[in-house]
Design a protein around this motif. Structure first.
Motif, mmCIF file in Angstrom:
data_model
loop_
_atom_site.group_PDB
_atom_site.id
_atom_site.type_symbol
_atom_site.label_atom_id
_atom_site.label_comp_id
_atom_site.label_asym_id
_atom_site.label_seq_id
_atom_site.Cartn_x
_atom_site.Cartn_y
_atom_site.Cartn_z
ATOM 1 N N ASP A 1 0.879 -1.168 0.000
ATOM 2 C CA ASP A 1 0.000 0.000 0.000
ATOM 3 C C ASP A 1 0.922 1.226 0.000
ATOM 4 O OD1 ASP A 1 -2.238 1.551 0.143
ATOM 5 O OD2 ASP A 1 -2.884 0.857 2.123
ATOM 6 N N LEU A 2 0.544 2.276 -0.751
ATOM 7 C CA LEU A 2 1.488 3.371 -0.993
ATOM 8 C C LEU A 2 0.956 4.745 -0.626
ATOM 9 C CD1 LEU A 2 2.677 2.365 -4.603
ATOM 10 C CD2 LEU A 2 3.830 1.873 -2.435
ATOM 11 N N ALA A 3 1.882 5.654 -0.302
ATOM 12 C CA ALA A 3 1.599 7.095 -0.279
ATOM 13 C C ALA A 3 2.644 7.749 -1.176
ATOM 14 C CB ALA A 3 1.691 7.645 1.134
ATOM 15 N N LEU A 4 2.184 8.589 -2.093
ATOM 16 C CA LEU A 4 3.063 9.158 -3.132
ATOM 17 C C LEU A 4 3.166 10.666 -2.969
ATOM 18 C CD1 LEU A 4 1.553 7.224 -6.201
ATOM 19 C CD2 LEU A 4 3.389 6.489 -4.662
ATOM 20 N N LEU B 1 -1.068 8.234 -11.775
ATOM 21 C CA LEU B 1 -0.362 7.017 -11.355
ATOM 22 C C LEU B 1 -1.197 6.250 -10.322
ATOM 23 C CD1 LEU B 1 2.143 5.202 -11.352
ATOM 24 C CD2 LEU B 1 3.234 6.801 -9.763
ATOM 25 N N ALA B 2 -1.815 6.978 -9.391
ATOM 26 C CA ALA B 2 -2.664 6.330 -8.379
ATOM 27 C C ALA B 2 -3.847 5.630 -9.052
ATOM 28 C CB ALA B 2 -3.155 7.365 -7.366
ATOM 29 N N ASP B 3 -4.435 6.275 -10.074
ATOM 30 C CA ASP B 3 -5.547 5.654 -10.816
ATOM 31 C C ASP B 3 -5.085 4.367 -11.493
ATOM 32 O OD1 ASP B 3 -7.321 7.617 -10.107
ATOM 33 O OD2 ASP B 3 -7.150 8.752 -11.995
ATOM 34 N N ALA B 4 -3.897 4.424 -12.116
ATOM 35 C CA ALA B 4 -3.385 3.244 -12.840
ATOM 36 C C ALA B 4 -3.118 2.097 -11.867
ATOM 37 C CB ALA B 4 -2.111 3.613 -13.598
ATOM 38 N N ARG C 1 -5.035 -2.946 -7.047
ATOM 39 C CA ARG C 1 -4.345 -2.641 -5.785
ATOM 40 C C ARG C 1 -5.075 -1.510 -5.071
ATOM 41 N NH1 ARG C 1 -1.394 -6.949 -5.121
ATOM 42 N NH2 ARG C 1 -0.280 -7.510 -7.010
ATOM 43 N N PRO C 2 -4.841 -1.347 -3.751
ATOM 44 C CA PRO C 2 -5.413 -0.184 -3.070
ATOM 45 C C PRO C 2 -4.922 1.102 -3.729
ATOM 46 C CG PRO C 2 -4.343 -1.663 -1.495
ATOM 47 C CD PRO C 2 -4.021 -2.183 -2.864
ATOM 48 N N ARG C 3 -5.814 2.104 -3.848
ATOM 49 C CA ARG C 3 -5.395 3.363 -4.486
ATOM 50 C C ARG C 3 -4.422 4.098 -3.558
ATOM 51 N NH1 ARG C 3 -6.150 8.732 -5.719
ATOM 52 N NH2 ARG C 3 -6.426 9.140 -7.942
ATOM 53 N N PRO C 4 -3.225 4.435 -4.044
ATOM 54 C CA PRO C 4 -2.263 5.149 -3.189
ATOM 55 C C PRO C 4 -2.811 6.479 -2.681
ATOM 56 C CG PRO C 4 -1.168 4.334 -5.163
ATOM 57 C CD PRO C 4 -2.641 4.109 -5.365
#
Ligand SMILES: NC(=O)c1ccc[n+]([C@@H]2O[C@H](COP(=O)([O-])OP(=O)(O)OC[C@H]3O[C@@H](n4cnc5c(N)ncnc54)[C@H](OP(=O)(O)O)[C@@H]3O)[C@@H](O)[C@H]2O)c1
Length: 262
Positions: free
Chosen positions: A28-31, A42-45, A51-54
């Protein structure tokens, strides 16, 4: 509570590919970056791949108080950081006496100050998670760089700080890895003030994805550092052995030729 890998400079280049690689491996990410539109795309892709949306945090990390604002955004999203990837960075081609002083201080603000601020701010969370830190250095951290002096020095800080932190955090089970890319085809060359195609023509460059994958796997293996590419590995072994009196004029001439070609 979400547990995230926080990746800075994720709107393009190596950072965007680091985000893709981390997402592919189930993190899981934070950008973070300044370009909200690129981070959202990028979060949409990543979300579209199941995957969970960053979490997207659009801000300028070189500004005072940026790390505090990142922490506030994560807290509002109910997220805690287990992995920190300090990737955002830039350099400027030109002599220190020629380049604008404020622009050069901006390199220190981003490559040094913001990396340190984010690391110290999130260390308690990372330690609680027995987590990991990936700092993006450069092969240039191994020697001095006339013609790009502040950038090279900023990466020497990243390398030295990370190596010391590795030892300090070892008892806590936190690993620190430095990724030392060589020339890589990204937005870096344009922002530094030289022509990407010409620069890449002079030194064969790696892809951002191959560099990101090398960084990810070294981080997961708990390695202290990684230099992607055989030529770069040899360079980091040989270049520091050459006396400054021979090496530094060569580096200066190389940077001057890049400046002329741009
Ligand atoms: N490319 C190379 O040849 C090379 C070689 C060795 C090391 N590196 C290192 O690799 C790292 C990534 O660089 P890259 O090659 O991928 O360059 P890049 O394509 O220019 O990407 C830099 C990233 O940092 C972000 N960034 C820049 N200034 C920022 C700021 N003030 N606040 C927040 N984010 C900021 C950019 O996003 P926004 O513009 O949207 O803010 C972008 O996402 C850097 O630390 C660089 O020094 C690169």
């Amino acid at each position: 509570m979400r547990t995230v890998a926080l990746i800075t400079g994720a709107s393009g280049g190596i950072g965007a590919d680091l985000a893709r690689v981390f997402a592919r491996h189930g993190h899981d990410l934070a950008l973070v970056a300044r370009s909200r539109d690129k981070l959202e795309a990028l979060a949409d892709a990543i979300a579209a791949s199941g995957r969970p949306r960053p979490i997207v945090i659009a801000l300028d990390l070189a500004e005072a108080g940026a790390a505090e604002r990142v922490a506030a955004a994560l807290s509002a999203a109910g997220a805690t950081v287990a992995i920190l990837v300090n990737n955002a960075g830039f350099g400027l081609l030109g002599g220190a006496a020629t380049l604008d002083a404020r622009d050069q201080l901006g390199i220190v603000d981003l490559n040094v100050r913001s990396l340190l601020d984010l690391t110290l701010r999130f260390l308690p969370e990372i330690t609680a998670a027995r987590g990991k830190i990936l700092n993006v250095g450069s092969i240039v951290s191994f020697f001095a760089g006339p013609g790009m002096a502040v950038y090279y020095a900023s990466k020497a800080f990243v390398s030295s700080f990370s190596r010391a932190l590795t030892e300090e955090l070892r008892p806590a089970g936190v690993t620190v890895t430095v990724l030392h890319p060589g020339m890589t085809a990204t937005g870096f060359q344009g922002r530094a003030g030289f022509d990407n195609a010409k620069a890449m023509g002079m030194v064969p460059g790696a892809t951002a994805l191959s560099v990101a994958e090398a960084g990810y796997h070294a981080l997961m293996a708990g390695r202290r550092s990684v230099v992607p590419g055989l030529g770069n590995k040899l360079g980091t072994l040989i270049m520091p052995l050459i006396p400054d009196a021979l090496l530094l004029p060569l580096v200066r001439r190389f940077q001057e030729s890049r400046l002329r070609a741009s």
